[in-house]
Design a protein around this motif. Sequence first.
Motif, mmCIF file in Angstrom:
data_model
loop_
_atom_site.group_PDB
_atom_site.id
_atom_site.type_symbol
_atom_site.label_atom_id
_atom_site.label_comp_id
_atom_site.label_asym_id
_atom_site.label_seq_id
_atom_site.Cartn_x
_atom_site.Cartn_y
_atom_site.Cartn_z
ATOM 1 N N LEU B 83 0.955 -1.137 -0.222
ATOM 2 C CA LEU B 83 -0.660 -0.055 -0.447
ATOM 3 C C LEU B 83 1.153 1.739 0.648
ATOM 4 C CD1 LEU B 83 -3.029 -1.049 2.354
ATOM 5 C CD2 LEU B 83 -3.062 -0.459 -0.015
ATOM 6 N N VAL B 84 2.180 0.792 0.529
ATOM 7 C CA VAL B 84 2.551 1.969 0.613
ATOM 8 C C VAL B 84 3.405 2.443 -1.020
ATOM 9 C CG1 VAL B 84 5.385 3.259 1.666
ATOM 10 C CG2 VAL B 84 3.305 2.209 3.271
ATOM 11 N N GLU B 85 3.873 1.516 -1.000
ATOM 12 C CA GLU B 85 4.187 1.732 -2.391
ATOM 13 C C GLU B 85 3.420 2.381 -3.692
ATOM 14 O OE1 GLU B 85 5.300 1.130 -6.790
ATOM 15 O OE2 GLU B 85 3.756 0.087 -5.529
ATOM 16 N N MET B 86 1.552 1.983 -3.498
ATOM 17 C CA MET B 86 1.494 2.370 -4.315
ATOM 18 C C MET B 86 0.986 3.366 -3.901
ATOM 19 S SD MET B 86 -1.391 -0.917 -5.558
ATOM 20 C CE MET B 86 -1.404 -1.884 -3.754
ATOM 21 N N LEU B 87 0.256 4.357 -2.960
ATOM 22 C CA LEU B 87 0.162 4.991 -2.765
ATOM 23 C C LEU B 87 1.166 6.663 -2.351
ATOM 24 C CD1 LEU B 87 -1.686 4.227 0.672
ATOM 25 C CD2 LEU B 87 -3.199 4.522 -1.779
ATOM 26 N N LEU B 187 11.438 -3.271 -21.721
ATOM 27 C CA LEU B 187 11.031 -4.735 -22.660
ATOM 28 C C LEU B 187 9.169 -5.438 -22.569
ATOM 29 C CD1 LEU B 187 14.416 -6.937 -21.768
ATOM 30 C CD2 LEU B 187 13.643 -6.091 -23.650
ATOM 31 N N GLY B 188 9.158 -3.951 -21.725
ATOM 32 C CA GLY B 188 7.716 -4.297 -21.992
ATOM 33 C C GLY B 188 7.282 -4.937 -20.319
ATOM 34 N N VAL B 189 7.478 -4.663 -19.830
ATOM 35 C CA VAL B 189 7.752 -5.659 -18.405
ATOM 36 C C VAL B 189 6.694 -4.430 -17.710
ATOM 37 C CG1 VAL B 189 8.287 -5.668 -15.646
ATOM 38 C CG2 VAL B 189 9.122 -6.528 -18.127
ATOM 39 N N ASP B 190 5.539 -4.709 -16.820
ATOM 40 C CA ASP B 190 4.427 -3.990 -16.407
ATOM 41 C C ASP B 190 5.582 -3.241 -14.547
ATOM 42 O OD1 ASP B 190 2.911 -2.336 -14.521
ATOM 43 O OD2 ASP B 190 1.047 -3.835 -15.265
ATOM 44 N N GLN B 191 6.276 -2.536 -14.942
ATOM 45 C CA GLN B 191 6.813 -2.144 -13.419
ATOM 46 C C GLN B 191 5.667 -1.772 -12.157
ATOM 47 O OE1 GLN B 191 10.617 -0.217 -13.544
ATOM 48 N NE2 GLN B 191 10.723 0.521 -15.385
ATOM 49 N N ALA B 192 5.138 -1.724 -12.037
ATOM 50 C CA ALA B 192 4.268 -0.951 -11.124
ATOM 51 C C ALA B 192 3.842 -2.220 -10.489
ATOM 52 C CB ALA B 192 2.895 -0.488 -12.030
ATOM 53 N N LYS B 193 3.876 -3.205 -11.235
ATOM 54 C CA LYS B 193 3.044 -4.431 -11.251
ATOM 55 C C LYS B 193 4.716 -4.991 -9.923
ATOM 56 C CE LYS B 193 -0.616 -6.855 -13.444
ATOM 57 N NZ LYS B 193 -0.790 -7.313 -14.353
ATOM 58 N N LEU B 194 5.274 -4.742 -10.149
ATOM 59 C CA LEU B 194 6.888 -5.566 -10.094
ATOM 60 C C LEU B 194 7.403 -5.085 -8.887
ATOM 61 C CD1 LEU B 194 8.812 -7.429 -11.124
ATOM 62 C CD2 LEU B 194 10.800 -5.784 -11.898
ATOM 63 N N PHE B 195 6.596 -3.158 -8.690
ATOM 64 C CA PHE B 195 7.739 -3.034 -7.926
ATOM 65 C C PHE B 195 6.866 -3.265 -6.452
ATOM 66 C CE2 PHE B 195 10.181 1.180 -9.370
ATOM 67 C CZ PHE B 195 11.007 0.304 -10.388
ATOM 68 N N THR B 196 5.625 -2.885 -6.877
ATOM 69 C CA THR B 196 4.451 -3.194 -5.529
ATOM 70 C C THR B 196 4.629 -4.251 -5.134
ATOM 71 O OG1 THR B 196 2.984 -2.102 -7.155
ATOM 72 C CG2 THR B 196 2.566 -3.294 -4.894
ATOM 73 N N SER B 197 5.317 -5.765 -6.425
ATOM 74 C CA SER B 197 5.140 -7.036 -5.382
ATOM 75 C C SER B 197 6.476 -7.219 -4.425
ATOM 76 C CB SER B 197 4.818 -8.041 -6.794
ATOM 77 O OG SER B 197 6.084 -8.020 -7.441
#
Lengths: 249, 627
Positions: B83-87, B187-197
């Motif tokens: 949550l901290v990462e996303m918000l 290379l098209g990796v979804d950074q947002a998802k990677l960072f959140t995970s």
Amino acid sequence: MTVLEVSGLSKAFGGVQAVRGLGFTLAAGELLAMIGPNGAGKSTCFNMLNGQLRPDAGSATLAGTSLIGLAPHAIWRLGVGRTFQITATFRSMSVRENVQMALLSFHGGLMRFWTPAAARHRDEAADLLARVGIAELADRACGILAYGDLKRVELAVALANRPRLLLMDEPTAGMAPGERAALMETIAGLAKRENIAVLFTEHDMDAVFAHADRLIVLNRGALIAAGSPAEVRADARVREVYLGAGGAH
Amino acid sequence: MTANVVIQFLNGLAGASSLFLVATGLSIIFGVSRIVNFAHGSLYMLGMYLAWSLIAFFGRGSPFGFWGGVLGAALAVGVAGALVEMLVLRRIYRAPEMFQLLATFALVLVVKDAALWLWGAEDLLGPRAPGLRGAVEILGRRVPEYDLLLIAVGPVVLGLLWLLMNRTRWGTLVRAATQDREMVAVLGVDQAKLFTSVFFLGAFLAGLGGALQLPREPANLAVDLSIVADAFVVVVVGGMGSIGGAFLAALLIAQAKAMCIAIGDVELFGTVFSFSKFTLVAEFAIMAAVLVVRPWGLLGRPPAAARGAGAVEPPLVPPGPLFWPAAMLAVLVLALVPLGGEGYALVLLIDIAIFALFAASLHFLMGPAGMVSFGHAAYFGLGSYAAGLAFLKLGWPVEAALLAAPAIGGAGALLFGWFCVRLSGVYLAMLTLAFAQIVWSVVFQWDAFTGGSNGLVGLWPQGWLKDRTTLYLAVLLVSALGIFALWRMVHAPFGYALRAARDSALRADAIGIDVRRFQWIGFALAGTFAGLAGGLFAFSKGSISPETLGVARSVDGLVMVLLGGVQTLTGPVLGATAFTLLQDEIARATTYWRAVLGLAILAIVLVFPMGIAGALRILVARAGAGR
């Protein structure tokens, strides 16, 4: 008069022999171009001469003083100016301040804690900028300068210690063709007038053959040819390296 | 003796596990996001408290209650990290590194107060693990069964992480992003998802570390900063981004500490040395040795240079014609304040003057010299203790004691700076924090000399400085002169050389500047002025305690500098003023002043990433353009 004398210079990275047994000399006022295909060992050789890499074997002397094992700042003190393939300048300073820094260092005035730096060596800095043809850019910030102009800033900075030897790694890389010729003219003129020895690498063969007094050609870390532009142009091994086996016809 | 060593060895192994969990989480998050998560210790603390509550809720007696509580707490902390990462953090990935740091500091403050509000200020004694309450007899000594379990946890987690990183697609992405995140994005990796995970995993590990530690150590509000400092040391020793390195370093450090305790008292040349008091010195010695031999840690690699240009600072401009008259007028007006009486304003103004000097000294280090310190309070504290001890123990007059402050502050910075300038960027910052933590511990533990946790009292100056107004004027004058001196140095050749080394170490070296030597002197000078501020602080407060040089004070300094804006030289003064006033206002209004401050900082970071002075400059520029 010989300024730089290199012999038997070697460096390996792991199993890769980047430079092997390289030897050459360079005289005052002479422009020596070091050419060779990518991976020939040019950058490694440069980095050994300017103190960033320590060679495995061999010697390099500047007017009789060994450069081996000295840090880059110590090599500079012996009278070696440098420019980099990718320009390295102080981006938060103006063009004049970049040159002033080099002058302050040359005149031994950096360890001052109270007098304002901005007032020091202004005239000398202006003079150096005029010599490389960018006097009018003195007050511009380096962070926003065009690339070709940055190359000239580097040249002015490199001249600040009144060098005996200039090491220039791809002086015209990233510049427009017209700018290249003009910069090479400037460098050649400085070398002749002020009797500075210049060692440079370059990918632009027009610049090399138009301005170099002598060439040395590297391939896979070893010296394969040396001589005047005409001699190198006629050398079969050089033609082979650059043009492939069929080039010898 | 042998039995003692073995027992302490096992104890060290058990301690290493928690440390490894926290440090590896920090390391993984940094590797992918390049964010130094200062709030990582807060996540650990949260893990402790949540485990305490969940275990109570599920039932303390049953194994399900305990293990369910531990796992539940770790998962909850993992979600909190995501949550901290996303918000928050996602909005500032492009901001300068310092603002990301400031945001995570703000989170430390918010989490601390949230924990205070939810669980209270008292330490909470954790339950013991059902089924593992007993002890095993080894060589005639009793070793808690739970410790044996913890010893196994470290290698098991290491193994699982290895599988995750090397046998899954997700792990491959994480490793790729750690090496070159721009390329992974291309290379098209979804950074947002990677960072959140990644934040989820890192936070989960921190939460697990905290929850597992609960049976050995009560949940408390001070653990956040102490564990993050330890984790920084582990990460620096092990190598940023290296999981194996973190494991190795955690073992090494925990063992060194345990061995110090095992050796205990040793008589040498007729004097008794108590090694158990030198656990922190051992930590320091290991770190110093590793950094000298391998600057990027045991298994670390030199950091990959980020592509693309960072923000470029504009050249220094000489102040306008009105600047110096205005500055002198401001000092003069401040000097006239006591005519209005010796009220609370005077107390506040003394604080502001001292912290302005402290912040200016930190700014000198962070801005022109480009060395970010997480532990600048160490030199402030060394100065205040030097002044206090010279005054109390040596009976020096105040004036002489005040001279001891910058001398000792500078000497400390000279010693620690020698190691620090060998590193750069976050490595350097973490090292400064570790040094500060060591100084704090020495001061805290050395009862006989420093007064331990009680500190030093009775530092009221005698003679002409006894009068509050005179003291205020003296503090104002010394601070103003100190800030002026720092300003002169920034504009002098030395300051230019520091900026040159910061802008391009390669070029600085190529024009004959011995970069390390200049940075070392710069570091020592910053410490000297911080020490001076500390000396003033000691005599203006009348007493000092280890808090004077705690991590929280270092954080205060950072917040002041960043609030004011790193780019401008007036920034630290404005920042110190704003911070001191804000803190005073909020602290009087609510017990939860830290949280309010933290939220205010978050708001400022998200809205004005240039700091107060930077925002003012932009406003002025806009007003000018609008005319």
